[in-house]
Design a protein around this motif. Structure first.
Motif, PDB file in Angstrom:
ATOM      1  N   ALA A 130     -14.936  24.841  -6.186  1.00  0.00           N
ATOM      2  CA  ALA A 130     -15.793  25.854  -6.824  1.00  0.00           C
ATOM      3  C   ALA A 130     -15.248  27.381  -6.908  1.00  0.00           C
ATOM      4  O   ALA A 130     -14.025  27.396  -6.271  1.00  0.00           O
ATOM      5  CB  ALA A 130     -16.982  25.921  -5.983  1.00  0.00           C
ATOM      6  N   ASN A 131     -15.659  27.998  -7.765  1.00  0.00           N
ATOM      7  CA  ASN A 131     -15.017  29.449  -7.837  1.00  0.00           C
ATOM      8  C   ASN A 131     -16.021  30.504  -7.278  1.00  0.00           C
ATOM      9  O   ASN A 131     -17.242  30.375  -7.288  1.00  0.00           O
ATOM     10  CB  ASN A 131     -14.853  29.607  -9.401  1.00  0.00           C
ATOM     11  N   TYR A 132     -15.512  31.543  -6.813  1.00  0.00           N
ATOM     12  CA  TYR A 132     -16.231  32.702  -5.938  1.00  0.00           C
ATOM     13  C   TYR A 132     -17.115  33.315  -7.187  1.00  0.00           C
ATOM     14  O   TYR A 132     -18.347  33.811  -6.906  1.00  0.00           O
ATOM     15  CB  TYR A 132     -15.254  33.597  -5.382  1.00  0.00           C
ATOM     16  N   ASN A 133     -16.534  33.780  -8.239  1.00  0.00           N
ATOM     17  CA  ASN A 133     -17.439  34.523  -9.216  1.00  0.00           C
ATOM     18  C   ASN A 133     -17.617  34.092 -10.437  1.00  0.00           C
ATOM     19  O   ASN A 133     -18.028  34.844 -11.339  1.00  0.00           O
ATOM     20  CB  ASN A 133     -16.615  36.118  -9.218  1.00  0.00           C
ATOM     21  N   LYS A 134     -16.827  32.851 -10.763  1.00  0.00           N
ATOM     22  CA  LYS A 134     -17.299  32.674 -12.139  1.00  0.00           C
ATOM     23  C   LYS A 134     -17.689  31.280 -12.278  1.00  0.00           C
ATOM     24  O   LYS A 134     -17.392  30.170 -11.462  1.00  0.00           O
ATOM     25  CB  LYS A 134     -15.771  32.536 -13.009  1.00  0.00           C
ATOM     26  N   ALA A 135     -18.791  31.075 -13.129  1.00  0.00           N
ATOM     27  CA  ALA A 135     -18.871  29.753 -13.468  1.00  0.00           C
ATOM     28  C   ALA A 135     -18.032  28.988 -14.493  1.00  0.00           C
ATOM     29  O   ALA A 135     -17.031  29.582 -15.124  1.00  0.00           O
ATOM     30  CB  ALA A 135     -20.436  29.739 -14.265  1.00  0.00           C
ATOM     31  N   ARG A 136     -17.904  27.547 -14.133  1.00  0.00           N
ATOM     32  CA  ARG A 136     -16.927  26.724 -15.072  1.00  0.00           C
ATOM     33  C   ARG A 136     -17.592  25.610 -15.663  1.00  0.00           C
ATOM     34  O   ARG A 136     -18.523  24.904 -14.745  1.00  0.00           O
ATOM     35  CB  ARG A 136     -15.761  26.349 -14.019  1.00  0.00           C
ATOM     36  N   ILE A 137     -17.154  25.337 -16.865  1.00  0.00           N
ATOM     37  CA  ILE A 137     -17.639  24.130 -17.392  1.00  0.00           C
ATOM     38  C   ILE A 137     -16.564  22.952 -17.702  1.00  0.00           C
ATOM     39  O   ILE A 137     -15.652  23.603 -18.076  1.00  0.00           O
ATOM     40  CB  ILE A 137     -18.467  24.188 -18.700  1.00  0.00           C
ATOM     41  N   SER A 138     -16.612  21.950 -17.386  1.00  0.00           N
ATOM     42  CA  SER A 138     -15.672  20.873 -17.833  1.00  0.00           C
ATOM     43  C   SER A 138     -16.236  19.851 -18.847  1.00  0.00           C
ATOM     44  O   SER A 138     -17.353  19.308 -18.479  1.00  0.00           O
ATOM     45  CB  SER A 138     -14.703  20.337 -16.755  1.00  0.00           C
ATOM     46  N   TYR A 139     -15.427  19.111 -19.265  1.00  0.00           N
ATOM     47  CA  TYR A 139     -15.930  18.142 -20.480  1.00  0.00           C
ATOM     48  C   TYR A 139     -15.138  16.841 -20.423  1.00  0.00           C
ATOM     49  O   TYR A 139     -13.851  16.729 -20.753  1.00  0.00           O
ATOM     50  CB  TYR A 139     -15.718  18.591 -21.851  1.00  0.00           C
ATOM     51  N   ALA A 140     -15.772  15.830 -19.782  1.00  0.00           N
ATOM     52  CA  ALA A 140     -14.939  14.583 -19.444  1.00  0.00           C
ATOM     53  C   ALA A 140     -15.478  13.498 -20.316  1.00  0.00           C
ATOM     54  O   ALA A 140     -16.660  13.086 -20.453  1.00  0.00           O
ATOM     55  CB  ALA A 140     -15.266  14.256 -18.089  1.00  0.00           C
ATOM     56  N   SER A 141     -14.427  12.801 -21.069  1.00  0.00           N
ATOM     57  CA  SER A 141     -14.817  11.663 -21.947  1.00  0.00           C
ATOM     58  C   SER A 141     -14.214  10.490 -21.104  1.00  0.00           C
ATOM     59  O   SER A 141     -13.155  10.339 -20.748  1.00  0.00           O
ATOM     60  CB  SER A 141     -14.097  11.783 -23.068  1.00  0.00           C
ATOM     61  N   PHE A 142     -15.028   9.424 -20.948  1.00  0.00           N
ATOM     62  CA  PHE A 142     -14.594   8.174 -20.329  1.00  0.00           C
ATOM     63  C   PHE A 142     -14.607   7.102 -21.199  1.00  0.00           C
ATOM     64  O   PHE A 142     -15.519   7.112 -22.003  1.00  0.00           O
ATOM     65  CB  PHE A 142     -15.494   7.756 -19.159  1.00  0.00           C
ATOM     66  N   LEU A 143     -13.404   6.344 -21.174  1.00  0.00           N
ATOM     67  CA  LEU A 143     -13.395   5.277 -22.030  1.00  0.00           C
ATOM     68  C   LEU A 143     -13.181   3.944 -21.446  1.00  0.00           C
ATOM     69  O   LEU A 143     -12.090   4.030 -20.354  1.00  0.00           O
ATOM     70  CB  LEU A 143     -12.115   5.459 -23.268  1.00  0.00           C
ATOM     71  N   PHE A 144     -13.860   3.097 -21.339  1.00  0.00           N
ATOM     72  CA  PHE A 144     -13.744   1.848 -20.614  1.00  0.00           C
ATOM     73  C   PHE A 144     -14.302   0.482 -21.561  1.00  0.00           C
ATOM     74  O   PHE A 144     -15.093   0.617 -22.488  1.00  0.00           O
ATOM     75  CB  PHE A 144     -14.458   2.055 -19.352  1.00  0.00           C
ATOM     76  N   PRO A 145     -14.036  -0.558 -20.997  1.00  0.00           N
ATOM     77  CA  PRO A 145     -14.404  -1.998 -21.650  1.00  0.00           C
ATOM     78  C   PRO A 145     -15.916  -2.139 -21.615  1.00  0.00           C
ATOM     79  O   PRO A 145     -16.559  -1.718 -21.033  1.00  0.00           O
ATOM     80  CB  PRO A 145     -13.572  -3.102 -20.996  1.00  0.00           C
ATOM     81  N   HIS A 146     -16.309  -3.100 -22.580  1.00  0.00           N
ATOM     82  CA  HIS A 146     -17.598  -3.661 -22.757  1.00  0.00           C
ATOM     83  C   HIS A 146     -17.979  -4.536 -21.258  1.00  0.00           C
ATOM     84  O   HIS A 146     -16.947  -4.874 -20.407  1.00  0.00           O
ATOM     85  CB  HIS A 146     -17.750  -4.630 -23.669  1.00  0.00           C
ATOM     86  N   ASP A 147     -19.173  -4.401 -20.803  1.00  0.00           N
ATOM     87  CA  ASP A 147     -19.529  -4.897 -19.406  1.00  0.00           C
ATOM     88  C   ASP A 147     -19.332  -6.255 -19.313  1.00  0.00           C
ATOM     89  O   ASP A 147     -18.847  -6.578 -18.308  1.00  0.00           O
ATOM     90  CB  ASP A 147     -21.236  -4.944 -19.616  1.00  0.00           C
ATOM     91  N   GLU A 148     -19.102  -7.039 -20.241  1.00  0.00           N
ATOM     92  CA  GLU A 148     -18.676  -8.744 -20.150  1.00  0.00           C
ATOM     93  C   GLU A 148     -17.254  -8.781 -20.029  1.00  0.00           C
ATOM     94  O   GLU A 148     -17.063 -10.059 -19.742  1.00  0.00           O
ATOM     95  CB  GLU A 148     -19.458  -9.367 -21.342  1.00  0.00           C
ATOM     96  N   VAL A 149     -16.601  -8.014 -20.345  1.00  0.00           N
ATOM     97  CA  VAL A 149     -15.216  -8.265 -20.145  1.00  0.00           C
ATOM     98  C   VAL A 149     -14.819  -8.294 -18.704  1.00  0.00           C
ATOM     99  O   VAL A 149     -15.024  -7.581 -17.953  1.00  0.00           O
ATOM    100  CB  VAL A 149     -14.470  -6.982 -20.883  1.00  0.00           C
ATOM    101  N   GLU A 150     -13.819  -9.479 -18.435  1.00  0.00           N
ATOM    102  CA  GLU A 150     -13.476  -9.662 -17.178  1.00  0.00           C
ATOM    103  C   GLU A 150     -12.051  -9.038 -17.147  1.00  0.00           C
ATOM    104  O   GLU A 150     -11.230  -9.337 -17.901  1.00  0.00           O
ATOM    105  CB  GLU A 150     -13.179 -11.426 -16.927  1.00  0.00           C
ATOM    106  N   ILE A 151     -12.064  -8.254 -16.088  1.00  0.00           N
ATOM    107  CA  ILE A 151     -10.629  -7.581 -16.046  1.00  0.00           C
ATOM    108  C   ILE A 151      -9.931  -8.178 -14.705  1.00  0.00           C
ATOM    109  O   ILE A 151     -10.516  -8.450 -13.781  1.00  0.00           O
ATOM    110  CB  ILE A 151     -10.875  -5.990 -15.774  1.00  0.00           C
ATOM    111  N   GLU A 152      -8.509  -8.369 -14.720  1.00  0.00           N
ATOM    112  CA  GLU A 152      -7.706  -8.752 -13.916  1.00  0.00           C
ATOM    113  C   GLU A 152      -6.115  -8.312 -14.396  1.00  0.00           C
ATOM    114  O   GLU A 152      -5.963  -8.077 -15.273  1.00  0.00           O
ATOM    115  CB  GLU A 152      -7.710 -10.340 -13.492  1.00  0.00           C
TER     116      GLU A 152
END
Length: 364
Positions: free
Chosen positions: A297-319
């Motif tokens: 956190a910051n003492y005197n300033k608000a901050r906004i960040s923008y996160a984009s998450f890229l991931f597989p379909h639920d059914e994909v088996e990962i190994e």
């Protein structure tokens, strides 16, 4: 699944994890800027320390996406090293138009300035993660993060729950759409380069996702009168394949764990921050590791960040991919897991470093 191996457009939008409702941090600060309730105060060993690692920020790799896209070998080698040594890098010349990013920043800032009553029209329901509020709150006694968030699923479009997409300020929905499409293009180009450093065909990594799912999280970190006692976001690694983050140009808050030290990621104007997620770590059999990071956190300033998450379909088996497990020298470090189970299992715990990757680890 459709006959061509893609997922049908009429499948239901998935739900994710429940979260316990907690106070709105921005509102706490509005009412009393000096108050830091006990629920937000970290144990001494978990607090941000004043050790100066900021000089390391300038060593975090910067990758030129336009060179990667042209197939420049030197830049590919840089990308490989960035993933091996840091798990984090910043990208420049990424093709996201400055006006698109700026519109996103302006509209988000306006959204967070709305009254709490107005923002709560999009409040996260008790059983899911889309909407405005707080995710990953699993018990009444966990220490809370000094932030509020708006979380949306943006792709595929039939996963969208539009009742959680704010229509105030005017045009915000379209701006999110435009920004997310631009980020998706960056991700697709990066996946081609990742495929190459993993010695695969250019389109291989994208193909492994079956359906590239994209979620978007806008974090709002209000100023804090005791920034050395709280964290904006707890240390965690991302459950995604990769995450692409846009920071404010003038407020630092992101820190990454490197050689057991917390290193700030100082914003480079117009750059995007990219990090390796757990899926990438599993597919590469631990060669490229997802790295813990946190926000302060910051003492005197608000901050906004923008996160984009890229991931597989639920059914994909990962190994681990078989060619990443060299039979002579390496053993397979992860077992096969269904991605949807992996994701939900991590969301049902509080964010705690890399604890959730244990689910996929082969017990040695």
């Amino acid at each position: 699944m459709g006959s061509n191996g893609t997922f049908l457009d009429n499948e239901e939008a998935p739900t994710y994890a429940p979260s316990i409702p907690v106070p709105n941090v921005q509102e706490l600060v509005r009412k009393d800027p000096l108050q830091v309730p006990q629920r937000y105060v970290r144990e001494v060993e978990d607090r941000p320390k004043d050790t100066d690692t900021s000089y390391l920020s300038s060593v975090i790799p910067v990758i030129d996406l336009s060179l990667l896209f042209m197939g420049n070998n030197e830049e590919l080698t840089k990308l490989d090293l960035a993933c091996l040594e840091w798990g984090f890098f910043q990208v420049v010349n990424h093709g996201v138009a400055k006006q698109v990013s700026q519109k996103m920043k302006d509209a988000a800032a306006e959204f967070f300035e709305l009254s709490l009553e107005e923002k709560n029209k999009y409040a996260m329901p008790s059983d899911d993660i889309q909407g405005y509020g707080h995710a990953y709150v699993v018990s009444e006694d966990q220490i809370l993060d000094w932030s509020d968030a708006l979380i949306l699923l943006v792709h595929p479009s039939h996963y969208r729950k539009l009742k959680f997409w704010p229509n105030s300020p005017k045009g915000l929905q379209e701006i999110i759409e435009e920004y997310s499409n631009a980020i998706r293009k960056v991700a697709t180009e990066l996946f081609q380069s990742f495929s190459l450093i993993m010695e695969m065909d250019k389109e291989a990594l994208l193909g492994l996702h079956k359906q590239l799912v994209q979620a978007y999280r806008v974090n709002y970190y209000p100023p804090c009168s005791k920034p050395d006692q709280v964290l904006g976001v707890s240390p965690h690694s991302d459950t995604s394949t990769i995450t692409i983050l846009m920071q404010e140009d003038d407020v630092c808050g992101l820190q990454i764990k490197h050689n057991n030290e917390w290193v700030p990621v100082n914003p480079i104007p117009d750059a995007l921050v990219v990090n390796v997620g757990d899926v990438f770590e599993i597919w590469s059999n631990g060669k490229y590791k997802s790295v813990e990071h946190r926000a302060v956190a910051n003492y005197n300033k608000a901050r906004i960040s923008y996160a984009s998450f890229l991931f597989p379909h639920d059914e994909v088996e990962i190994e681990p991919l078989s060619h990443m497990v060299d039979s002579k020298t390496k053993q397979q470090l992860f077992k096969k897991v269904r991605y949807g189970e992996y994701l939900r299992s991590s969301m049902n715990k509080k964010m705690e470093g890399k604890a959730h990757t244990q689910m996929a680890k082969i017990e040695g």
